[in-house]
Design a protein around this motif. Sequence first.
Motif, PDB file in Angstrom:
ATOM      1  N   UNK A  15       0.814  -1.259  -0.450  1.00  0.00           N
ATOM      2  CA  UNK A  15      -0.115  -0.112   0.183  1.00  0.00           C
ATOM      3  C   UNK A  15       1.073   1.014  -0.499  1.00  0.00           C
ATOM      4  N   UNK A  16       2.008   1.531   0.293  1.00  0.00           N
ATOM      5  CA  UNK A  16       2.705   2.126   0.739  1.00  0.00           C
ATOM      6  C   UNK A  16       4.133   2.506  -0.555  1.00  0.00           C
ATOM      7  N   UNK A  17       3.544   0.960  -1.399  1.00  0.00           N
ATOM      8  CA  UNK A  17       4.852   1.575  -2.919  1.00  0.00           C
ATOM      9  C   UNK A  17       5.821   1.557  -2.502  1.00  0.00           C
ATOM     10  N   UNK A  18       6.094   0.254  -1.361  1.00  0.00           N
ATOM     11  CA  UNK A  18       7.755   0.443  -1.121  1.00  0.00           C
ATOM     12  C   UNK A  18       7.234  -1.046  -0.317  1.00  0.00           C
ATOM     13  N   UNK A  19       9.611  -2.338  -0.076  1.00  0.00           N
ATOM     14  CA  UNK A  19       9.467  -2.874   0.931  1.00  0.00           C
ATOM     15  C   UNK A  19      10.501  -2.426   1.443  1.00  0.00           C
ATOM     16  N   UNK A  20      10.379  -2.631   2.737  1.00  0.00           N
ATOM     17  CA  UNK A  20      10.962  -2.719   4.307  1.00  0.00           C
ATOM     18  C   UNK A  20      11.136  -2.809   4.849  1.00  0.00           C
ATOM     19  N   UNK A  21      12.101  -3.094   5.610  1.00  0.00           N
ATOM     20  CA  UNK A  21      12.953  -3.519   6.401  1.00  0.00           C
ATOM     21  C   UNK A  21      12.061  -3.466   7.814  1.00  0.00           C
ATOM     22  N   UNK A  22      12.496  -4.396   8.400  1.00  0.00           N
ATOM     23  CA  UNK A  22      12.255  -3.683  10.141  1.00  0.00           C
ATOM     24  C   UNK A  22      12.976  -4.488  11.148  1.00  0.00           C
ATOM     25  N   UNK A  23      13.189  -3.834  12.635  1.00  0.00           N
ATOM     26  CA  UNK A  23      13.985  -4.738  12.971  1.00  0.00           C
ATOM     27  C   UNK A  23      13.783  -4.924  14.673  1.00  0.00           C
ATOM     28  N   UNK A  40       8.892   2.889  -4.689  1.00  0.00           N
ATOM     29  CA  UNK A  40       8.365   2.761  -6.311  1.00  0.00           C
ATOM     30  C   UNK A  40       8.048   1.486  -6.590  1.00  0.00           C
ATOM     31  N   UNK A  41       7.841   0.901  -5.406  1.00  0.00           N
ATOM     32  CA  UNK A  41       7.720  -0.955  -5.843  1.00  0.00           C
ATOM     33  C   UNK A  41       6.644  -1.428  -4.787  1.00  0.00           C
ATOM     34  N   UNK A  42       5.527  -1.936  -5.258  1.00  0.00           N
ATOM     35  CA  UNK A  42       4.764  -2.278  -4.331  1.00  0.00           C
ATOM     36  C   UNK A  42       4.404  -4.175  -4.451  1.00  0.00           C
ATOM     37  N   UNK A  43       5.409  -4.819  -3.780  1.00  0.00           N
ATOM     38  CA  UNK A  43       5.690  -5.767  -3.575  1.00  0.00           C
ATOM     39  C   UNK A  43       5.251  -6.824  -2.211  1.00  0.00           C
ATOM     40  N   UNK A  44       5.146  -7.714  -2.646  1.00  0.00           N
ATOM     41  CA  UNK A  44       4.203  -8.684  -1.779  1.00  0.00           C
ATOM     42  C   UNK A  44       5.255  -9.805  -1.438  1.00  0.00           C
ATOM     43  N   UNK A  62       2.662  -6.815  -6.958  1.00  0.00           N
ATOM     44  CA  UNK A  62       0.952  -6.308  -6.715  1.00  0.00           C
ATOM     45  C   UNK A  62       0.676  -5.978  -7.764  1.00  0.00           C
ATOM     46  N   UNK A  63      -0.575  -6.830  -8.268  1.00  0.00           N
ATOM     47  CA  UNK A  63      -1.545  -5.747  -9.091  1.00  0.00           C
ATOM     48  C   UNK A  63      -0.256  -6.102 -10.324  1.00  0.00           C
ATOM     49  N   UNK A  64       0.679  -6.088 -10.818  1.00  0.00           N
ATOM     50  CA  UNK A  64       1.713  -6.882 -11.626  1.00  0.00           C
ATOM     51  C   UNK A  64       2.058  -8.105 -12.112  1.00  0.00           C
ATOM     52  N   UNK A  65       0.870  -9.170 -12.193  1.00  0.00           N
ATOM     53  CA  UNK A  65       1.659 -10.538 -12.346  1.00  0.00           C
ATOM     54  C   UNK A  65       1.861 -11.501 -10.676  1.00  0.00           C
TER      55      UNK A  65
END
Length: 168
Positions: A15-23, A40-44, A62-65
């Motif tokens: 939803x935030x159009x990102x892939x983020x790392x959390x600790x 700018x990547x909707x990673x799932x 998400x949304x791109x195959x």
Amino acid sequence: FKYHDEIYQIRESFEEKEVSLYRLLIYPDKWVKEAKLLSNFQGIDSTLFYYNNKWWMFTSEKGNGHSYKLYIYYSSSLSGTWEEHCNNPVKIDVKSCRGAGNIIKIDNDYYRPSQDYSKYYEGSITINKIEILNEIEYLETPVSNILPLKKSSYNSKIHTISHFNDIV
């Protein structure tokens, strides 16, 4: 996953159009955002693992195959700059692209679980053996399939398998 005595996770953040790392800051539920890995990547269902002196990310968009395209990114450091694999999407297959859990190492072999969408949405899990992984090539071979338990409340779908130490 654990790295340098710290525990990390990749949350779903398409939803935030990102892939983020959390600790993990305070066990069990206080997390801090450590880095934005992709913008700018909707990673799932993104998965990270360390292999041959590089960090590797397997993901779908998400949304791109997202049910049939596999993308790979790599970096020399966990929170560093991530490069796109030159053959993205590295694989197109409804049976074995979208991630279904962390990479599993058995002896010296690596296995990537994926969701099989060929019959049902999240119908089963395909286990893929990683044969070649580098900046210019990727090859994996399906070796097994895990079906939902027919005599359970969740008898039509299976989404994720996780492995840590000797626990599955």
